[in-house]
Design a protein around this motif. Structure first.
Motif, PDB file in Angstrom:
ATOM      1  N   ARG A   1       0.847  -1.118   0.035  1.00  0.00           N
ATOM      2  CA  ARG A   1       0.047   0.033   0.132  1.00  0.00           C
ATOM      3  C   ARG A   1       0.849   1.293   0.003  1.00  0.00           C
TER       4      ARG A   1
ATOM      5  N   LYS B   1      -0.871  -3.061  -8.551  1.00  0.00           N
ATOM      6  CA  LYS B   1      -2.208  -3.440  -7.889  1.00  0.00           C
ATOM      7  C   LYS B   1      -2.698  -4.620  -8.566  1.00  0.00           C
TER       8      LYS B   1
ATOM      9  N   GLU C   1       0.344  -8.770   0.796  1.00  0.00           N
ATOM     10  CA  GLU C   1       0.563  -7.649   1.505  1.00  0.00           C
ATOM     11  C   GLU C   1       1.372  -7.930   2.660  1.00  0.00           C
TER      12      GLU C   1
ATOM     13  N   TRP D   1       1.036   4.329  -2.834  1.00  0.00           N
ATOM     14  CA  TRP D   1       0.657   5.525  -2.582  1.00  0.00           C
ATOM     15  C   TRP D   1       1.760   6.734  -3.005  1.00  0.00           C
TER      16      TRP D   1
END
Length: 349
Positions: free
Chosen positions: A83, A189, A195, A87
Motif C-alpha cells: 500500500r 495493484k 501484503e 501511494w
C-alpha cells in the motif's frame, strides 16, 4: 510461513514480476535526480533563479528523501509495504506534474520536496518487498538487479534529460516519470498479490521525526551559507539538533532507529560509513559537472548528458554481477575493491 510467502516461494514467475515492476518504479528515483541536473541551467534562466536557488533543485529532493526515510519506513511497516509503495508512486506522479507546471522557482522546489519524500518511501518499500518475495533464495541477485535499475536511472537520466531539454524544454523533464509511475501503480495493484504488514504495532515517533527533520534542514541550509555568520550559526544549530535527536532517540519507547543495536553491529556501521563517504564524494562532482560542461565548456544539454552518463553506465553493468558474486564470495571483498576503485578515479580527476 504465511500464504503470501508460500505463494512467492512456489511461483518463480510471480517473483520475477515483482522484481520487474518494483525495479521499474525504483528506477524513477535516480532518473528524476539525474535528468534534472542537466536541466538546471535552462531552469535558472527561465525562472530567473540565482545560483543558490538553482542548486536547491537537486538538494531539496535529497533533503526531503533523507528526512522521510526513517519515519516513512516505519509508517510503511504499519500500513503495509505494498500500500505504501503504491501511494508513494502516486505522490511521485503528483510531484512531477507540479514541477512541470511550476510558475516560479519556489513552487518548483516544493514539488521537488514532495517527490523526494515519495521517492524515499518508494525506494525503501520496494527493497523491503523484494526482500520478502525472495526470502527463501536469490535475495542478493534480486537486490543486485534492483541496484542495477537505480544505476540505469543514473545512466540514462542525464542523456534523456538533455535530449528532452533540447527538444521540448526543461518542463518535459518533470513529465518524464509520470506515465511510467502510473503504469507501475496499475500493474502492481493487479498482478502483485499479497501484503506485508509488521506484526509489531509500535507507533511512529513523530517528535523524533520532527527533530531529525529540523536537524538535517539546518545542516543543509547552513552548509549553503557556511561562509556567512548566519550560515555557520544555522549549521551549528543543526549539529546541536542532531545531538538532541540522538538523546531523544535513546530515551524514546518507540525510537525511529535502535542506535544502541546498530552501534553494536560493527560491520553494519563500517559499511554505512563507507557508503556515506562513497556517495558523498560522487554527489557534489555530478552537480558541478552538469554546470561546468554547459556554462564553462559551452556544451548543449544533450552533449553534457552524454558525458555524464559514462560513470553510471559502468555502475549499471557491474551491479548485477556484483550482486551475484556477493551471494558466493561475500560482500567485504567486493565493497573494499569498489571503494579503492572510486578513490583511484577521484585522484585521477
Amino acid at each position: 510461513m504465511d500464504s503470501t510467502s508460500r505463494y512467492y516461494q512456489r511461483y518463480a514467475k510471480a517473483r520475477l514480476r515483482a522484481l520487474v515492476f518494483i525495479s521499474l518504479a525504483v528506477l524513477l528515483f535516480p532518473l528524476s535526480v539525474a535528468a534534472s541536473l542537466v536541466a538546471i541551467p535552462a531552469i535558472a534562466a527561465d525562472l530567473e533563479a540565482n545560483a543558490v536557488l538553482a542548486s536547491w533543485i537537486p538538494a531539496a529532493f535529497v533533503l526531503s528523501s533523507l528526512v522521510c526515510q526513517l519515519p516513512g519506513g516505519r509508517l510503511a511497516d504499519l500500513v503495509g509495504l505494498k500500500r505504501s509503495f503504491v501511494w508513494s508512486s502516486v505522490a511521485f506522479v503528483v510531484g512531477g506534474l507540479a514541477g512541470a507546471f511550476a510558475p516560479n522557482i519556489e513552487l518548483l522546489l516544493v514539488s521537488r520536496v514532495l517527490q523526494g519524500a515519495a521517492g524515499a518511501v518508494l525506494a525503501s518499500t520496494g527493497m523491503a518487498i523484494l526482500s520478502r518475495v525472495y526470502e527463501s533464495s536469490g535475495r542478493g541477485q534480486a537486490l543486485g538487479w534492483m541496484t542495477s535499475a537505480v544505476y540505469l536511472g543514473m545512466t540514462s537520466g542525464p542523456l534523456i534529460g538533455g535530449v528532452l531539454v533540447d527538444l521540448f524544454g526543461w518542463r518535459s523533464v518533470f513529465f518524464l516519470p509520470v506515465p511510467v509511475a502510473i503504469g507501475v501503480v496499475l500493474l502492481v495493484k493487479r498482478v502483485l498479490p499479497g501484503e506485508w504488514i509488521s506484526s509489531e504495532r509500535h507507533p511512529v515517533d513523530w517528535v523524533g521525526s520532527l527533530i531529525f527533520a529540523a536537524a538535517l534542514a539546518a545542516l543543509f541550509v547552513g552548509a549553503t551559507h557556511l561562509a556567512e555568520v548566519r550560515g555557520a550559526a544555522t549549521f551549528a544549530a543543526g549539529a546541536a539538533l542532531l545531538y538532541l535527536f540522538v538523546r531523544w532517540n535513546n530515551r524514546s519507547n518507540y525510537p525511529l532507529v535502535r542506535l544502541d543495536l546498530l552501534l553494536q553491529n560493527t560491520p553494519f556501521i563500517r559499511s554505512v560509513t563507507a557508503a556515506l563517504f562513497m556517495y558523498g564524494s560522487q554527489y557534489g562532482i555530478v552537480l558541478i559537472m552538469a554546470l561546468y560542461l554547459q556554462y564553462n565548456r559551452g556544451l548543449s544539454p544533450t552533449e553534457a548528458g552524454q558525458l555524464m552518463m559514462l560513470q553510471a553506465l559502468m555502475m549499471t553493468l557491474c551491479a548485477p554481477i556484483a550482486g551475484r558474486l556477493s551471494d558466493t564470495l561475500g560482500r567485504r571483498i567486493l565493497a573494499t575493491t569498489g571503494s579503492i576503485a572510486i578513490a583511484v578515479g577521484l585522484l585521477w580527476l
